[in-house]
Write an enzyme that holds these catalytic residues in place. Sequence first.
Site, short mmCIF file in Angstrom:
data_model
loop_
_atom_site.label_atom_id
_atom_site.label_comp_id
_atom_site.label_asym_id
_atom_site.label_seq_id
_atom_site.Cartn_x
_atom_site.Cartn_y
_atom_site.Cartn_z
N SER A 24 1.02 -0.79 -0.19
CA SER A 24 -0.04 -0.11 -0.54
C SER A 24 1.05 1.00 0.11
O SER A 24 1.94 0.91 0.29
CB SER A 24 -0.68 -0.02 1.11
OG SER A 24 -1.08 1.52 1.54
N TYR A 68 -2.46 -1.40 10.35
CA TYR A 68 -2.14 -1.67 9.10
C TYR A 68 -0.79 -0.93 8.79
O TYR A 68 -0.28 -1.97 7.67
CB TYR A 68 -3.23 -0.73 8.32
CG TYR A 68 -3.61 -1.44 6.77
CD1 TYR A 68 -4.43 -1.85 6.54
CD2 TYR A 68 -3.26 -0.13 6.27
CE1 TYR A 68 -4.28 -2.05 4.86
CE2 TYR A 68 -3.75 0.08 4.30
CZ TYR A 68 -3.76 -1.30 3.71
OH TYR A 68 -3.95 -1.53 3.00
P1 NAI Z 1 -11.48 -5.95 -0.04
O1 NAI Z 1 -11.68 -6.26 1.11
O2 NAI Z 1 -12.20 -5.97 -1.45
O3 NAI Z 1 -10.37 -7.40 -0.80
C1 NAI Z 1 -9.77 -8.31 -0.07
C2 NAI Z 1 -9.50 -9.88 0.22
O4 NAI Z 1 -8.92 -10.41 0.80
C3 NAI Z 1 -10.96 -10.51 0.09
O5 NAI Z 1 -12.00 -11.05 -0.54
C4 NAI Z 1 -10.85 -11.30 1.43
O6 NAI Z 1 -12.05 -11.85 1.60
C5 NAI Z 1 -9.51 -11.35 1.38
N1 NAI Z 1 -9.62 -11.78 2.81
C6 NAI Z 1 -8.77 -10.98 4.02
N2 NAI Z 1 -8.58 -11.45 4.76
C7 NAI Z 1 -8.09 -12.98 4.54
C8 NAI Z 1 -8.05 -13.95 5.16
N3 NAI Z 1 -7.60 -14.30 6.08
N4 NAI Z 1 -7.70 -15.37 4.16
C9 NAI Z 1 -7.96 -15.21 3.14
N5 NAI Z 1 -8.22 -14.21 2.23
C10 NAI Z 1 -8.73 -12.97 3.22
O7 NAI Z 1 -10.35 -5.20 -0.51
P2 NAI Z 1 -9.11 -5.06 -1.88
O8 NAI Z 1 -8.77 -3.13 -2.03
O9 NAI Z 1 -9.11 -5.91 -2.83
O10 NAI Z 1 -7.59 -5.64 -1.20
C11 NAI Z 1 -6.55 -5.94 -1.73
C12 NAI Z 1 -5.18 -5.63 -1.22
O11 NAI Z 1 -5.11 -4.75 -1.86
C13 NAI Z 1 -5.14 -5.70 0.68
O12 NAI Z 1 -3.74 -6.07 0.83
C14 NAI Z 1 -5.16 -4.25 0.46
O13 NAI Z 1 -4.30 -3.66 2.25
C15 NAI Z 1 -4.73 -3.54 -0.39
N6 NAI Z 1 -4.82 -2.06 -0.98
C16 NAI Z 1 -5.77 -1.48 -0.77
C17 NAI Z 1 -5.83 -0.57 -1.37
C18 NAI Z 1 -7.68 0.08 -1.20
O14 NAI Z 1 -7.90 1.05 -1.84
N7 NAI Z 1 -8.16 -1.13 -2.23
C19 NAI Z 1 -5.04 0.84 -1.43
C20 NAI Z 1 -3.87 0.12 -1.37
C21 NAI Z 1 -3.77 -1.51 -0.88
C1 BGC Z 2 -6.26 1.66 2.38
C2 BGC Z 2 -7.70 2.45 2.07
C3 BGC Z 2 -7.08 3.66 2.06
C4 BGC Z 2 -5.45 3.63 1.01
C5 BGC Z 2 -5.73 5.22 0.08
C6 BGC Z 2 -5.28 1.67 1.08
O1 BGC Z 2 -3.65 0.99 1.50
O2 BGC Z 2 -6.27 -0.03 2.42
O3 BGC Z 2 -8.30 2.25 2.64
O4 BGC Z 2 -7.98 5.00 1.10
O5 BGC Z 2 -4.81 3.32 1.19
O6 BGC Z 2 -5.07 5.92 1.76
#
Ligand code: NAI
Ligand code: BGC
Length: 256
Positions: free
Chosen positions: A144, A157
């Site tokens: 991130s 986080y």
């Molecule tokens: P999301 O919440 O839509 O997807 C996360 C996925 O990880 C979900 O499918 C969830 O079920 C799965 N997950 C969570 N804990 C788990 C576990 N213990 N075992 C198996 N699966 C698990 O969120 P998103 O945005 O798609 O996030 C994906 C990655 O991107 C994360 O690592 C998040 O930190 C990172 N990220 C997201 C950002 C954003 O703005 N959406 C920005 C920066 C990083």
């Molecule tokens: C976080 C989001 C956030 C983004 C930018 C990500 O790592 O999961 O919630 O919007 O960073 O701050």
Amino acid sequence: MNRFKGKVALVTGSSQGIGAACALRLAKEGCDVILNGHKFDERGEKLIKEIEAIGQKATFLVADLSQAYEASHLIEKAVKQYGKLDILVNNAGVEKRADFWEVTEDDYDLVMDTNLKGVFFSIQSFVKHCRKNSVGGVVINMSSVHEEIVFPHFAAYCASKGGLKMLTRNLATELAPFNIRINNVAPGAVSTPINKDLLNNKEQLERVTQNIPMRRMGTVEDVAGVVAFLASDDAAYVTGSTYFVDGGLTYHYEEQ
Ligand code: NAI
Ligand code: BGC
């Protein structure tokens, strides 16, 4: 493009959001894909159908990656599935919002165990597989912008993603002799369910996008394209790096 013909990738946390987009993008470029999540439901079923319609294989393996044993074991199960594993995308992640002085041990553990400990042990298991079979491999960790910049009220986080930054730097050196590359992708604010509160709050969303030089949230496809690049031989000489996919957010300064 068919950059991944004959390759197999595991994308963790791929029922939705960034992980689902990464799985689809890799499949569109010829990769067979193993999907993962806590549970298999209609989202996983739909994604498998989409990938099969492209002409690639897809399967879903349930594992809770906050448990080190399950993270290690998932790699072993993935290797058995199609007889090999070339690409590991550690995407699963969680965040919990709280004032620092209110953070509970349970929430701290959930965030650190999912975002850092599970990733550590899935990479370890992947490396054992590569070494045992004398094959190289590619690891991409979904970090991130908060591996680098602060995020008040998200201390655990930030600690987990900051840890991922150093883990990747360290392993790039240790694993290069085995032809294993490892990089981080660091998204900024991306429209996914993790940001549902933000997306439902028009004023806050406006403030967030005004602070992004490109003045928009990222899309899951923006992130998936960079993951595909790093997974491919186009990035054959790239290891130990973080690629920011943030519309300019991280290194942003404007005179008011
Ligand atoms: P999301 O919440 O839509 O997807 C996360 C996925 O990880 C979900 O499918 C969830 O079920 C799965 N997950 C969570 N804990 C788990 C576990 N213990 N075992 C198996 N699966 C698990 O969120 P998103 O945005 O798609 O996030 C994906 C990655 O991107 C994360 O690592 C998040 O930190 C990172 N990220 C997201 C950002 C954003 O703005 N959406 C920005 C920066 C990083
Ligand atoms: C976080 C989001 C956030 C983004 C930018 C990500 O790592 O999961 O919630 O919007 O960073 O701050």
